[in-house]
Design an enzyme around this catalytic site. Structure first.
Site, PDB file in Angstrom:
ATOM      1  N   CYS A   1       0.920  -1.263  -0.083  1.00 50.44           N
ATOM      2  CA  CYS A   1       0.094   0.213  -0.106  1.00 50.44           C
ATOM      3  C   CYS A   1       0.973   1.019   0.089  1.00 50.44           C
ATOM      4  CB  CYS A   1      -0.956  -0.038   1.019  1.00 50.44           C
ATOM      5  SG  CYS A   1       0.008   0.040   2.719  1.00 50.44           S
TER       6      CYS A   1
ATOM      7  N   HIS B   1      20.865 -23.671  30.273  1.00 49.29           N
ATOM      8  CA  HIS B   1      20.879 -24.741  29.219  1.00 49.29           C
ATOM      9  C   HIS B   1      20.477 -25.960  29.404  1.00 49.29           C
ATOM     10  CE1 HIS B   1      22.808 -26.526  25.667  1.00 49.29           C
ATOM     11  NE2 HIS B   1      22.998 -25.361  25.104  1.00 49.29           N
TER      12      HIS B   1
END
Length: 649
Positions: free
Chosen positions: A26, A553
């Site tokens: 647009c 982790h």
């Protein structure tokens, strides 16, 4: 950055061209339909130079670029090769999302391709009306006739143009849409109604219609389809279905000419006999209905529409009102809806001016100047996404100012008489074609001035422009006291040196400890912010409010599971409290896959502190003390006469 370079980076960050079903643009945005929006790197896109922001709405992934979006779009389509792929993908890809999202995507897809010429034609027609009102032209002169034809041609032949874009959107042959639209405005048919009707259908009812011609003995209700919207969209939708139906059964040898022939022979008569009249009656009903609601209280309608228009724009919902406005212009000759929202862009522009003149931030001041200029000409996305929305208060103020301006426009009864330009170029669109610049027009001008001034003044004095309105989180500070990091898992303690991954064991990532989990849950060890969440969900980074950076982790080499057997309950950027559930994982499935579950808990910025101590126990529960961070000692410096003199120097 060149447009080509920016286009390449955007394509890469939306997941590559293979992740794109279609793309169009647009005035300020690239509008992608992606196969999988989760593959797009939204945060990286937002921070990319040349991108204002990213919005996901209405089934579209919208990348806001600004005024140079056509150049970027051209490069995107060239690099991605979407010109031929896009149509094929749209045929294969079924529409997804809820009904509202699909409707918004449909309307924007039909109207966006003609937005530029639509604005151009409206500006020419609006300024022609202005020149007549000022006495510069007469409506009988040749100059007026040519200018009026230039501006009015698109609107008169709108069914022809929408036939092309609608058929393309419905994945049909666009030129079939052109022919159907052309038939609806064929001049010879309009002259037939000048004579006496053969008979009248539905006499004495709301749908009373004279019949002038028949098709194979079936009565045809002739109507005026110039400037109409709904009939051609419905006809194109039906035509695309009919075309695909014929394409499936007609032999390939004659398909090239026989499919369009049969499609036109079915759809055009059906449009005149059934689709056109029903759609026109429906359009008249919608038009009269919106005017009825408007007449109930134009002031309240103006306040609501004006205040919320920018919110509609953010979510792409404004497209839902565009066909209603077009329909009003076609059936009523005017539209009050787009008149009442016109103050919104000027309120936004006034707020940006307030930010521009008030801010002490050089970067914000630099961004405000072009955003203000764009806003004057009706393009407010750079202002919304780049300035007022991030600052919050200026955006709220602009909505309030727009609501007041919209209420004033409703009070004066201002109406849009032609779909015209944006910003200052849109003013001529509100000049009455007969009365000229009447009270309604001057009231409109006053409302625009009020909205602009209010947006500026309120933002300048009350917009908190130089105040950081984000909650203060001391993530970059250093703790002034000892900090306890709780255990994020339940399990057995493992010294970091015994972890099989040497990156962790060598403390290259930082100091800490590991836990061999006996329960598949990770909870927040501190109160703070999620700074990192890997897409594989096996690793989480947090920053505590005291400035301690922590990495959890889960397992060794579990990144190779690509997120399988992990479930995340948070996302990057979330605020969490100690004990909040972050991630769940399936211990047995991960073991079966052959991966270790030893989970290092690392303090990645340990060097900022005086030291750390890890727990001495053999096993922990979640929320048990795991690591103690020692605050750096405050140093005092004795200042003697000599070094005091040095300091002064």
């Amino acid at each position: 950055m060149s447009h080509q370079q920016l286009a390449r980076q955007i394509l890469d960050l939306v997941g590559g061209k293979e992740n794109v079903n279609s793309v169009f643009h647009c005035i300020t945005r690239l509008r992608f339909k992606l196969k999988d929006e989760t593959r797009a790197k939204t945060d990286e896109l937002k921070n990319l130079d040349g991108v204002v922001t990213v919005r996901q709405s209405g089934g579209q992934y919208q990348v806001v670029i600004g005024n140079h979006v056509p150049e970027v779009y051209k490069e995107v389509t060239a690099i991605g090769g979407f010109s031929s792929r896009q149509e094929q993908d749209e045929v294969e890809e079924e529409d997804k999302g809820n009904l509202l999202s699909r409707f918004i995507d449909l309307i924007s897809g039909i109207f966006t391709p003609i937005l530029g010429v639509l604005v151009a034609a409206g500006m020419i027609k609006g300024f022609t009306a202005l020149f007549v009102a000022l006495g510069w032209l007469t409506n009988t002169g040749g100059t007026y006739q040519i200018l009026n034809a230039t501006g009015d041609a698109l609107f008169y032949f709108l069914p022809v143009i929408l036939g092309y874009t609608a058929m393309k959107k419905f994945s049909g042959t666009p030129f079939l849409g052109i022919i159907i639209g052309s038939a609806l405005v064929y001049p010879a048919l309009s002259t037939i109604t000048a004579g006496e009707p053969l008979y009248t259908l539905f006499a004495g009812t709301l749908f009373e219609s004279p019949v002038f011609i028949e098709f194979l003995g079936i009565p045809v209700i002739l109507m005026t389809y110039s400037s109409s919207v709904i009939p051609i969209i419905l006809a194109s939708f039906f035509a695309a279905k009919v075309e695909r139906g014929f394409a499936k059964v007609i032999p390939i040898v004659v398909k090239t000419f026989l499919v369009p022939t049969l499609t036109l022979l079915v759809v055009v008569p059906l449009t005149f006999i059934v689709i056109g009249p029903i759609a026109t009656w429906a359009a008249n009903f919608v038009g009269q209905g919106t005017i009825w609601v408007y007449d109930l209280s134009p002031i309240i309608a103006g306040i609501i529409l004006g205040a919320f228009w920018q919110v509609f724009v953010i979510f792409g919902l404004h497209w839902g009102l565009i066909p209603v406005a077009f329909n009003n212009l076609a059936t009523q000759g005017f539209d009050p809806i787009l008149a009442m929202i016109f103050a919104a862009s000027f309120a936004q522009t006034g707020a940006v001016l307030g930010v521009w003149l008030k801010t002490r931030d050089p970067k914000l001041k630099t961004l405000s100047a072009p955003a203000f200029i764009s806003g004057i000409f009706g393009v407010t996305e750079p202002a919304i996404y780049g300035i007022t929305l991030p600052k919050k208060k200026p955006f709220i103020i602009s909505c309030i100012a727009a609501g007041i301006g919209g209420g004033m426009i409703g009070l004066f009864g201002t109406k849009l008489h032609v779909m015209g330009g944006l910003g200052v170029f849109g003013f001529p669109s509100f000049i009455h074609p007969v009365e000229g610049m009447n009270t309604a027009f001057w009231g409109f001008v006053g409302a625009i001035l009020v909205a602009t001034i209010l947006g500026f003044v309120l933002t300048y004095f009350f917009g908190g422009v130089n105040k950081d309105e984000t909650p203060e989180v001391k993530t970059n500070s250093t703790a002034k006291r000892n900090v306890t990091i709780d255990s994020p898992l339940k399990g057995q303690i493992v010294p970091l040196s015994e972890v099989s991954d040497q990156v962790f064991a060598s403390e290259a990532m930082g100091k800490g400890i590991a836990v061999l989990p006996t329960e598949g849950r990770v909870v927040a060890p501190v109160t703070g912010t999620i700074t990192t969440l890997f897409k594989t969900k096996h690793a989480i980074g947090l920053s505590s409010d005291e400035g301690v950076d922590i990495l959890i982790h889960v397992g060794i080499d579990t990144v190779q599971l690509d997120g399988e057997h992990f479930t995340a309950h948070i996302k990057q950027g979330d605020r969490v409290n100690a004990g909040d559930l972050l991630v769940e994982f399936n211990i047995e499935k991960i073991k079966e896959a052959g991966y270790e579950l030893v989970t290092p808990v690392i303090i990645t910025n340990h060097s900022n502190f005086a030291g750390l101590e890890v727990t001495k126990v053999a096993a922990v529960n979640t929320n048990d003390p795991l690591i103690t961070i020692k605050a750096p000692e405050e140093k005092t410096v004795e200042i003697s006469g000599n070094n005091l003199a040095d300091l002064r120097a």
